[in-house]
Design a protein around this motif. Structure first.
Motif, short mmCIF file in Angstrom:
data_model
loop_
_atom_site.label_atom_id
_atom_site.label_comp_id
_atom_site.label_asym_id
_atom_site.label_seq_id
_atom_site.Cartn_x
_atom_site.Cartn_y
_atom_site.Cartn_z
N VAL A 76 12.51 17.41 44.28
CA VAL A 76 12.24 16.08 44.98
C VAL A 76 13.46 16.12 46.24
CG1 VAL A 76 12.40 13.76 45.07
CG2 VAL A 76 11.27 15.02 43.14
N ALA A 77 13.03 16.15 47.32
CA ALA A 77 14.06 16.12 48.34
C ALA A 77 13.79 14.56 49.17
CB ALA A 77 13.75 17.11 49.50
N PRO A 85 16.66 20.44 47.02
CA PRO A 85 15.98 19.19 46.36
C PRO A 85 16.74 19.02 44.88
CG PRO A 85 14.68 20.97 46.20
CD PRO A 85 15.85 21.61 46.89
N THR A 86 16.48 17.86 44.30
CA THR A 86 16.95 17.59 42.75
C THR A 86 15.74 17.93 42.01
OG1 THR A 86 17.99 16.02 43.84
CG2 THR A 86 17.56 15.98 41.55
N ARG A 87 16.22 18.70 40.82
CA ARG A 87 14.80 19.02 39.86
C ARG A 87 14.71 17.66 38.90
NH1 ARG A 87 16.55 22.21 36.10
NH2 ARG A 87 14.58 23.44 35.80
N VAL A 88 13.47 17.30 38.66
CA VAL A 88 13.40 16.21 38.05
C VAL A 88 12.19 16.57 36.84
CG1 VAL A 88 12.32 13.75 37.97
CG2 VAL A 88 13.82 14.59 39.87
N THR A 122 3.77 14.61 49.29
CA THR A 122 4.00 16.07 49.26
C THR A 122 4.67 16.38 50.45
OG1 THR A 122 2.12 16.27 50.54
CG2 THR A 122 1.58 16.06 48.31
N ALA A 123 5.21 17.72 50.51
CA ALA A 123 5.93 18.18 51.65
C ALA A 123 5.20 18.40 52.81
CB ALA A 123 6.17 19.69 51.26
N GLU A 124 3.75 18.09 52.89
CA GLU A 124 2.89 18.03 53.98
C GLU A 124 2.59 16.85 54.48
OE1 GLU A 124 1.79 19.70 51.27
OE2 GLU A 124 2.74 21.54 52.14
N CYS A 138 6.59 22.33 42.10
CA CYS A 138 6.38 22.03 43.54
C CYS A 138 7.56 21.21 44.24
CB CYS A 138 5.15 21.59 43.69
SG CYS A 138 3.82 22.98 43.50
N LEU A 139 7.37 20.82 45.47
CA LEU A 139 8.42 20.23 46.10
C LEU A 139 7.52 18.93 46.70
CD1 LEU A 139 11.32 20.27 47.44
CD2 LEU A 139 10.16 20.89 49.59
#
Length: 750
Positions: A76-77, A85-88, A122-124, A138-139
């Motif tokens: 998560v950014a 980003p941070t891992r969750v 989502t990143a998009e 996934c980001l």
């Protein structure tokens, strides 16, 4: 007791027995919370590894560290940030809702505004409405309640860190070739820009952000500001300077500005010269921005050279065009161009030469037309016109001037130090952010226009503003004349740059003027000497004439020579280590108090590690120090503290981890104090100490040496025999001596 549902009406045991009294509850048993409805005898799901009374417990599978069996991890950014980003971890049992997922994110991530995360994209840019849309590793982008998703290449962090979030970095594999440079550090960001250049709307948006005053042209200062704020991966000043000169002088129309049509060329050049500087920085092992033969031989493979020692020595001699035994970044750029050396496949054969000794094969010598003699010097600039008009209007308005003073004197103690002035200029007026000019303006204000102390008071503030503009204009001209960017002018540079100070004179007269400027006869002119020359000659700078100048070195005279000399001698005698270091006492006490409280250390660590990935880079440390402790904002000291923490006190990687944080604080204090003493001895303010400066400043180090002893000690410090001591050499020498910098911290350099 563990409850599966929250309720406060009726309690039933797992086999349906109604619980009427608290005494019926047993430790370790499981119960079902119910409302007024009848108990439902269904096979209630218990936590993994547990079983109903009388049944055997089912063993659970081993879990991976920090992640439950059956879980998935999302990255998560923060919205609008391309940092790591941070891992969750998202547990799968219990079928969490999207609100549950958002709550888990809130437990690990805090938005810059301090607000809570309320939605994920989502990143998009597609909204996430169900946990089923989340994929492992996934980001995703976290946004606040009223925040709109900001389109950005959120996976740029891979370019910056080179590793997955929360995972230790892997050192890049060295590539070998012949006359070929290959890098991978900038790939991701470069791909982003290649796509951006094709999109006119995005290019127009980025240009507007760059040209923030909307005058249709951008200066080097504006380019630097955008890069620092948006693309820190590209923030290398020597590379930006080369890209700027290549764009304006080679790809552009030859003026000192980048126009809109030259913008795509600027982007390409920024990447090209950043790649070159990355390689140069790897080869330059002692970080003095010069490559000697030993460093070149050890790291020639980074230039794709697989040659014998003799051939490498010959290649180094070709690169070192001025025969000084050291290769500057500019010389390496010229060498790459002359040899048509591909850089990630791109070949540039015409480099902007910053000095006469750095021509390329594509350089063309245009015939010079004879010029009319002009012996009356006059300096004209235009870079600062718009901002200067704005500041004049500000000074004419008492309310605006008062507001500006409050912004500069942010702690409200009625006086401003050089660090506070620097912070104010960096944040409010980046166009004026030239450290040598700020130092000169500060000294001129306090020692000439003020009351002679080391602080700027409220009544001296207008004089400070005027001096900041005056010395920035001088430094702008000095920098244009200084073609090889070493902050020194040799005679050839001065002769070529006579037009910058409004002179057109024969070579013999130019030599006489240069010798007049070079007061210590060292063959080179520093910015301080240049300022003194302008004052002595009463040269107008945009119509303003300054005839008195505060000298930073005994060898630099002004028209008021004798009195100024006495003042300098008085200042020299007053160099006092205790007084210089007293300004750090409050910070040191805060650090000591902080280190005695683990909870406080943890809180400060979270603030520095704002992306929550468990490691902090030099950029993150710098940001924290600038915002919270501007008195520690000295880049050379910060770099030394960072390297000492990671390579000496830490595990040898390129990051500071939580366990290394206390050592970082101690090292910061130590090296900033050392740098303060170093700059006090360095009267020329060129970040180098010569033997005369060392002889004069030895008392500040508690030493009393004879002239011969001074020479021997200086030779011991000057490990590379260059005749000048850099800060790095000074630190190494201090570590071997019992000097009065800070005895309580001296052991941290051993």
């Amino acid at each position: 007791m563990t409850c599966a549902v929250v309720c406060d009406v009726v309690w039933s045991s797992i086999d349906g027995t109604v619980i009427k009294e608290p005494s019926q509850l047993k430790t370790g048993e499981y119960y079902v919370a119910a409302g007024k409805q009848a108990f439902k005898a269904v096979p209630y799901k218990l936590p993994a590894g547990h079983a109903r009374p009388g049944a055997k417990a089912t063993p659970t599978k081993s879990r991976t560290k920090g992640v439950s069996a059956g879980s998935k991890v999302i990255l998560v950014a923060r919205n609008g940030e391309s940092h790591a980003p941070t891992r969750v971890p998202i547990p799968q049992r219990g079928r969490p809702s999207i609100d549950d997922v958002v709550e888990l994110v809130n437990q690990r991530l805090v938005l810059p505004s301090g607000k809570r995360v309320s939605k994920l994209y989502t990143a998009e840019g597609k909204p996430v409405s169900s946990p089923s849309q989340l994929e492992d590793q996934c980001l995703y982008v976290a946004c606040g309640v009223r925040e709109k998703f900001t389109p950005l290449s959120y996976d740029l962090w891979k370019s910056v860190s080179g590793h997955k979030a929360g995972v230790s970095p892997v050192k890049p594999v060295k590539t070998k070739g012949v006359g070929k440079i290959t890098t991978s550090k900038f790939n991701q960001l470069e791909t982003h820009f290649k796509n951006l250049v094709k999109d006119k709307r995005q290019m127009d948006s980025l240009w507007r952000a760059l040209d923030f005053n909307n005058n249709g042209i951008v200066s080097l200062a504006e380019i630097d500001k955008l890069v620092v704020e948006r693309y820190p991966l590209l923030d290398h000043k020597p590379a930006l300077m080369r890209a700027y000169k290549q764009t304006t002088l080679k790809d552009g129309d030859g003026d000192a500005w980048v126009e809109r049509r030259e913008f795509p060329a600027l982007i390409r050049n920024i990447f090209y010269f950043n790649k070159l500087f990355h390689v140069f920085d790897v080869i330059d092992r002692d970080d003095d921005r010069r490559v000697d033969l030993g460093e070149f031989l050890k790291s020639a493979e980074h230039l794709g050279l697989s040659l014998s020692r003799q051939q490498l020595e010959q290649e180094f001699a070709l690169m070192d065009k001025n025969g000084g035994g050291l290769v500057l970044f500019d010389e390496m750029c010229s060498w790459v161009a002359r040899n048509s050396c591909p850089v990630d496949g791109e070949v540039v054969t015409s480099a902007t030469s910053a000095s006469k000794t750095m021509e390329t094969h594509a350089s063309s010598s245009s015939s010079k037309q004879p010029k009319k003699l002009d012996r009356k010097a006059d300096i004209d600039t235009r870079e600062f016109d718009a901002l200067e008009a704005e500041m004049k209007a500000l000074m004419a308005d008492p309310q605006q001037l008062k507001a500006a003073w409050r912004s500069c004197d942010y702690n409200g103690n009625g006086i401003c130090s050089l660090a506070e002035i620097d912070k104010w200029v960096v944040e409010q007026y980046p166009l004026l952010n030239s450290k040598p000019a700020l130092m000169r303006a500060y000294k001129q204000t306090t020692l000439k226009d003020g009351d002679g102390d080391a602080w700027v008071e409220r009544r001296e503030f207008p004089a400070l503003i005027r001096n900041i503009f005056y010395f920035n204009k001088l430094f702008h001209v000095f920098e244009d004349i200084d073609r090889d960017d070493d902050r020194r002018l040799d005679f050839d540079e001065f002769k070529r740059g006579l037009g910058e100070i409004g002179l057109s004179i024969p070579t013999s007269e130019a030599r006489a003027e240069f010798d007049l400027m070079d007061m210590n006869d060292g063959g080179i002119v520093l910015f301080d000497e240049f300022c003194a020359y302008v004052a002595r000659k009463a040269i107008p700078v945009d119509g303003e004439v300054l005839t008195e100048y505060t000298r930073a070195s005994k060898n630099v005279g002004t028209s008021s020579g004798t009195s100024a000399g006495r003042k300098d001698e008085k200042m020299q005698k007053q160099i006092n280590t205790d007084a210089m270091l007293a300004k750090f006492d409050a910070v040191e006490e805060r650090f000591k108090k902080l280190l005695s409280t683990p909870a406080a250390v943890k809180k400060v660590w979270r603030r520095i590690d704002y992306n929550g990935n468990g490691i902090v880079s030099l950029a993150e440390i710098d940001k924290w120090a600038v915002e919270n402790y501007p008195v520690l904002n000295h880049k050379p000291a910060m770099m030394r503290a960072y390297k000492h923490t990671t390579l000496k006190d830490g595990d040898g990687d390129a990051w500071v981890e939580p366990g290394e944080f206390p050592a970082l604080l101690r090292n910061l204090l130590y090296f900033v104090k050392t740098f303060t003493v170093f700059t006090a001895i360095d009267q020329g303010q060129d970040r180098r100490i010569d033997v005369r400066e060392f002889a004069q400043g030895q008392k500040a180090l508690g030493m009393h040496l004879s002239p011969d002893e001074v020479k021997r000690e200086f030779a011991a410090i000057d490990t590379n025999g260059g005749g000048q001591v850099l800060f790095d050499e000074f630190c190494q020498w201090v570590a071997t001596k019992s000097l009065p910098i800070d005895k309580s911290l001296a052991t941290f350099t051993q």
